[in-house]
Design an enzyme around this catalytic site. Structure first.
Site, PDB file in Angstrom:
ATOM      1  N   CYS A  47      -0.808  -5.537  14.689  1.00 26.30           N
ATOM      2  CA  CYS A  47      -0.241  -5.680  13.348  1.00 26.30           C
ATOM      3  C   CYS A  47      -0.757  -4.542  12.470  1.00 26.30           C
ATOM      4  CB  CYS A  47      -0.649  -7.041  12.767  1.00 26.30           C
ATOM      5  SG  CYS A  47      -0.179  -7.308  11.048  1.00 26.30           S
ATOM      6  N   SER A  49      -2.067  -4.696   9.667  1.00 28.65           N
ATOM      7  CA  SER A  49      -3.354  -5.036   9.046  1.00 28.65           C
ATOM      8  C   SER A  49      -4.525  -4.591   9.915  1.00 28.65           C
ATOM      9  CB  SER A  49      -3.439  -6.542   8.788  1.00 28.65           C
ATOM     10  OG  SER A  49      -2.454  -6.954   7.875  1.00 28.65           O
ATOM     11  N   HIS A  53      -7.405  -1.861   8.528  1.00 23.26           N
ATOM     12  CA  HIS A  53      -8.857  -2.023   8.590  1.00 23.26           C
ATOM     13  C   HIS A  53      -9.490  -0.872   9.371  1.00 23.26           C
ATOM     14  CE1 HIS A  53     -12.623  -4.295   8.403  1.00 23.26           C
ATOM     15  NE2 HIS A  53     -12.821  -3.966   9.663  1.00 23.26           N
ATOM     16  N   HIS A  69      -5.329 -10.334  15.242  1.00 25.47           N
ATOM     17  CA  HIS A  69      -5.206 -11.633  14.571  1.00 25.47           C
ATOM     18  C   HIS A  69      -3.818 -12.245  14.751  1.00 25.47           C
ATOM     19  CE1 HIS A  69      -3.609  -8.659  11.798  1.00 25.47           C
ATOM     20  NE2 HIS A  69      -2.931  -9.628  11.206  1.00 25.47           N
ATOM     21  N   CYS A 176       1.270 -13.965  12.398  1.00 21.24           N
ATOM     22  CA  CYS A 176       1.122 -13.146  11.192  1.00 21.24           C
ATOM     23  C   CYS A 176       2.461 -12.596  10.721  1.00 21.24           C
ATOM     24  CB  CYS A 176       0.125 -12.006  11.403  1.00 21.24           C
ATOM     25  SG  CYS A 176      -0.137 -11.024   9.891  1.00 21.24           S
TER      26      CYS A 176
END
Length: 378
Positions: A47, A49, A53, A69, A176
């Protein structure tokens, strides 16, 4: 041989430092403690995200970490006090957990959970506790899940039990991106039948938002992106028009206003760029338009003139599509099994966990929608 109550030694992709390739390592996963569930991850997706990070997080204290995640797996064992799950259950880890007891969980107005955020270092995007280690060094658990690993340990409030017939290499996407975009249209914007919508950014989340607008009965869905090749895929999910801002010498909100007699009823921003957030808001009809921010960034501020809101526009934010995870995820899985939700169409690549850096490169280069990684055999 049973692994219950024992440390499991397994493979994981470890991010030792920001902006560096992940490294396949042999890690140790401790047994679940009270109220925890240890999960064998069968499939996980990459993803944006995770990329954020890894590439843009300014806080290096969040490393080393195991990212991931958006996944699905099978319960291996449970800790003391866990009665909702048992070994063999098919589950999806939930990065936005749900205790069911706090003021927020009891309110239908939000999917946030007060208790959940006490278990996460928000500045590190990692769990306060972690059962993962490598060579004696504690590994941060990204978003409380860390699914780029063959096994992980998650608090029971962050696990959703799903239909045993669900294909884990497909429904992992519900963890997600798909829920985030789809729910932003259905739950947050509350798109109405016959309305006109605009979706900004046609990654997986944006395409899921298009799908949500279509499911809610929107009559016209305008897909907005600077990559023209994405329109054909957007049509699969229900887009009726495509606008490329690069094709115009006027602000995109003026282009959309001319196309829609003054502005769209709903706009959904899925690009994570502050200038796009403002454009999405200003593309709404002034008197009743609703604009939803879905994309994430924390590197700069977003600003707008008060007059853009005073006349009646509404500006909203959406996390995980407004779904309360433990109850929302099983419903989304069932919708897929009932052929009311597309998932297969999002998957452009399939790889194995040890190819995770290749999957990351595909996303960095905008050459995929979703890459699903096979982690363990079911």
């Amino acid at each position: 041989m049973s692994t219950v109550g024992k440390v499991i030694v397994c493979k994981a992709a470890v991010a030792w430092e920001p902006n560096k390739p992940l490294k396949m390592e042999e890690i140790q996963v401790a047994p679940p403690q009270a109220d925890e569930v240890r999960i064998k991850i069968v499939a996980t997706a990459v993803c944006h995200s995770d990329l954020y990070h890894l590439l843009e997080n300014r806080n290096t204290d969040g490393f080393p970490t195991v990212l991931g995640h958006e996944a699905a797996g099978v319960v291996e064992s449970v800790g003391e006090g866990v009665t909702e799950f048992q070994p063999g259950d098919k589950v999806i880890p939930v990065f936005l957990s749900q205790c069911g007891e706090c003021r927020f969980c009891k309110s239908p107005k939000t999917n946030q959970c007060v208790t959940a955020w006490t278990r996460i270092h928000q500045d590190l995007m990692a769990s306060v506790e972690s059962r993962l280690s490598c060579n004696g060094k504690r590994l941060h658990q990204f978003m409380g899940t860390s699914t780029f690993s063959e096994y992980t340990v998650v608090h029971q409030t962050a696990v959703a039990k799903i239909d045993p017939n669900a294909p884990l290499d497909k429904v992992c996407l519900i963890g997600c991106g798909i829920s985030t975009g789809y729910g932003a249209a259905v739950n947050t914007a509350k798109v109405e039948p016959g309305s006109t919508c605009a979706v900004f950014g046609l990654g997986a989340v944006g395409l899921a938002a298009v799908m949500g607008c279509k499911s809610a009965g929107a009559e016209r869905i305008i897909a907005v992106d600077i990559i023209a090749d994405k329109f054909e895929k957007a049509k699969v999910f229900g887009a009726t028009d495509f606008v490329n801002p690069k094709d115009h010498d006027r602000p995109i909100n003026q282009v959309l206003a001319d196309m829609t007699s003054g502005g769209v009823d709903y706009s959904i921003e899925c690009a994570g760029k502050v200038e796009v957030m403002r454009s999405a808001l200003e593309s709404c009809v002034g008197s009743w338009g609703v604009s939803v921010i879905v994309g994430w960034t924390d590197v700069c501020d977003v600003a707008v003139r008060p007059g853009q809101l005073v006349a009646g526009r509404t500006w909203k934010g959406s996390v995980f599509g407004g779904f309360k995870g433990k109850v929302g995820i099983p419903g989304m899985v069932q919708a897929y099994l009932d052929k009311k939700l597309k998932l297969d169409e999002f998957i452009t690549h399939k790889m194995t966990l040890d190819q995770v850096n290749d999957a990351i490169d595909l996303m960095k280069q905008c050459k995929c929608i979703r890459t699903v990684l096979t982690v363990c055999q079911q």
